[in-house]
Motif scaffolding. Structure first.
Motif, PDB file in Angstrom:
ATOM      1  N   ASP A 294       1.395  -0.562  -0.153  1.00  0.00           N
ATOM      2  CA  ASP A 294      -0.351   0.155   0.266  1.00  0.00           C
ATOM      3  C   ASP A 294       0.960   1.377  -0.495  1.00  0.00           C
ATOM      4  O   ASP A 294       1.473   0.954   0.698  1.00  0.00           O
ATOM      5  N   ILE A 295       0.756   2.484  -0.636  1.00  0.00           N
ATOM      6  CA  ILE A 295       1.721   3.480  -1.320  1.00  0.00           C
ATOM      7  C   ILE A 295       0.914   4.460   0.208  1.00  0.00           C
ATOM      8  O   ILE A 295       0.203   4.454   0.363  1.00  0.00           O
ATOM      9  N   ASP A 296       2.210   4.528   0.849  1.00  0.00           N
ATOM     10  CA  ASP A 296       2.056   5.109   1.901  1.00  0.00           C
ATOM     11  C   ASP A 296       1.423   6.787   1.724  1.00  0.00           C
ATOM     12  O   ASP A 296       2.252   7.775   0.431  1.00  0.00           O
ATOM     13  N   HIS A 297       0.761   6.854   2.341  1.00  0.00           N
ATOM     14  CA  HIS A 297       0.065   8.709   2.201  1.00  0.00           C
ATOM     15  C   HIS A 297      -0.090   9.197   0.644  1.00  0.00           C
ATOM     16  O   HIS A 297       0.306   9.946   0.393  1.00  0.00           O
ATOM     17  N   PHE A 298      -0.888   7.933   0.179  1.00  0.00           N
ATOM     18  CA  PHE A 298      -1.151   9.096  -1.013  1.00  0.00           C
ATOM     19  C   PHE A 298      -2.227   9.623  -1.152  1.00  0.00           C
ATOM     20  O   PHE A 298      -2.245  10.506  -1.811  1.00  0.00           O
ATOM     21  N   GLU A 336      -4.946   2.091  -4.172  1.00  0.00           N
ATOM     22  CA  GLU A 336      -3.198   2.394  -4.119  1.00  0.00           C
ATOM     23  C   GLU A 336      -2.517   1.185  -3.123  1.00  0.00           C
ATOM     24  O   GLU A 336      -1.546   0.678  -2.510  1.00  0.00           O
ATOM     25  N   LYS A 404       2.560   0.065   8.867  1.00  0.00           N
ATOM     26  CA  LYS A 404       2.138   0.707   9.087  1.00  0.00           C
ATOM     27  C   LYS A 404       2.255   1.901  10.290  1.00  0.00           C
ATOM     28  O   LYS A 404       2.955   2.813  10.465  1.00  0.00           O
TER      29      LYS A 404
HETATM   30 MG    MG Z   1      -1.903   4.534   1.023  1.00  0.00          MG
END
Ligand code: MG
Ligand code: GH3
Length: 423
Positions: A294-298, A336, A404
């Protein structure tokens, strides 16, 4: 870029053909000529002619002489004609033309031009001809070659079965019924039931004097059936119909299993493949790992750079996953979030591969109209020992949550997950 020659003396017809060709023959240099003499001069200028559409009756070649000339030069030839008798038509087909088209309006001109594209695409379609009679096999293969298909031949059902199982790129099987060693029914049965070859198009052929044979063939898993002897025209109509339906089905599959933004496989594909692979991995010695990314702080990327920049990040990330994990099942599950299934790989080895991509992502950046931006991702990685796919996904999701919580831009992994009952 190879060339297509169009020879037609009517100004009106040439105008229509030019209009259609501009829309549909972008893969070719299209050369228009209005007489046989002009056509001969053009033909001499190059040797990469892919096909020719030619009027049967030209002022300086009134009786099909231009067709004879093109066939002598071995250029695939589509003939445009006014009305003509059955004998003339049969003679032209026997002579070796690809097809003939009667000038009956816009649709017939579109048919002729589209046929050139069809021939072009046929070069990528592989047809297996299973037939014990060498003469019939040669005849059928020759007809197919005329339409630019790739041909593989088999002398009996067993050879055909082996060929299909060894070569995934065979698209169509034309099979006789009466063959030694293994007949057409046994072949179809083995392919459809035993080996679950559902995406292979099968057309049965037989001269057997049994009016129920076609029904039996189709009920056993064939898509179509042709009684021998058949006319050239009927043969090509059936083949073209089968190819068109195969392409439609493949396109539907592609749409159903692809994420339109990134071109990666989607959740539906991932779940189907994962279920199959997990069943196979039930053997105790076969490892299987699953990662959820999962992309961070998308949301920040979208908020600060705009939704379009967010899309570009998703596309770039998908590309790097496709490159790094080409051997594995990679999918965009939604938003994401991405998943990777590593059949045959224990969690430690999968972790090393994933870690390399994490480092690359952290160090890289994506160019967007709103500026160059960098991003990171977090991942949960688990290995299956037993249990259902849903359980495995749940475990990966829990690991991802921990990643996360632990500060993002990291991979959290477990060893073998605890055994749970199958859902
Ligand atoms: Mg994310
Ligand atoms: P975290 O680090 O905890 O994962 O935070 P996050 O911001 O990445 O996660 P969050 O779930 O808060 O936000 C995800 C955002 O992704 C919200 C949603 O609008 C956006 N999103 C979902 N699909 C797309 C898409 O196709 N394109 C773009 N640009 N944004 C999308």
């Amino acid at each position: 870029m190879s060339a297509v020659l169009i020879v037609e003396d009517s100004q009106v017809v040439i105008k229509v053909l030019r209009y259609i060709a501009r829309q549909t023959l972008s893969a070719f240099d299209v050369v228009f000529t209005m007489s046989a003499e002009e056509a001969r001069l053009e033909l001499a200028k190059r040797d990469d002619w892919f096909a020719c559409i030619v009027d049967l009756n030209l002022p300086d070649a009134p009786d099909g002489e231009m067709v004879d000339y093109l066939l002598e030069q071995q250029i695939p030839t589509i003939v445009l004609t006014g009305r003509m008798g059955d004998e003339r038509r049969d003679a032209l087909l026997r002579q070796g033309i690809v097809d003939y088209v009667q000038k009956e309006g816009l649709y017939s001109y579109k048919y002729a031009v589209n046929l050139v594209n069809r021939l072009h695409r046929n070069r990528d379609i592989k047809v297996l001809v299973a037939e014990d009679s060498a003469v019939t096999r040669w005849f059928v293969a020759d007809l197919l070659r005329r339409h630019r298909f790739q041909i593989v031949e088999a002398e009996n059902g067993k050879q055909a079965l082996e060929a299909v199982l060894a070569d995934d790129s065979i698209d169509i099987l034309l099979t006789d019924y009466n063959m030694p060693v293994m007949d057409g029914f046994q072949l179809i049965h083995a392919l459809r039931n035993k080996h679950e070859k559902v995406d292979l198009v099968i057309i049965g052929l037989s001269s057997a004097d049994d009016k129920y044979l076609s029904g039996k063939f189709i009920k056993n898993g064939a898509d179509d059936f042709l009684y021998k002897p058949f006319s050239h025209e009927e043969f090509f109509c059936r083949i073209m119909h089968a190819v068109a339906s195969m392409e439609r089905t493949r396109e539907l599959h592609r749409l159903a299993y692809t994420d339109p933004l990134t071109g990666l496989h989607n959740r539906r594909y991932f779940m189907e493949q994962a279920r199959k692979l997990i069943t196979k991995a039930d053997a105790p010695e076969s490892a299987l790992s699953l990662a959820m990314l999962d992309i961070d702080h998308f949301k920040h990327i979208n908020d600060n750079y705009g939704h379009d920049a967010g899309d570009l990040v998703l596309i770039a990330f998908a590309q790097s996953l496709r490159r790094a994990f080409a051997r594995f099942v990679v999918a965009r599950m939604g938003g994401e979030e991405f998943c990777i299934l590593f059949p045959g790989l224990p969690v430690d080895r999968a972790a090393r591969l994933l870690e390399a991509v994490r480092e690359q992502t952290e160090a890289g950046c994506v160019d967007t109209p709103a500026g160059s931006l960098s991003f990171t991702f977090s991942a949960g990685l688990v290995e299956r020992s037993a249990g259902s796919l849903d359980e495995l996904l749940k475990q990966a999701d829990m690991r991802l949550y921990t990643a996360k919580e632990q500060g993002r831009n990291r991979i959290e992994q477990t060893g073998a997950t605890r055994a749970v009952s199958c859902a």
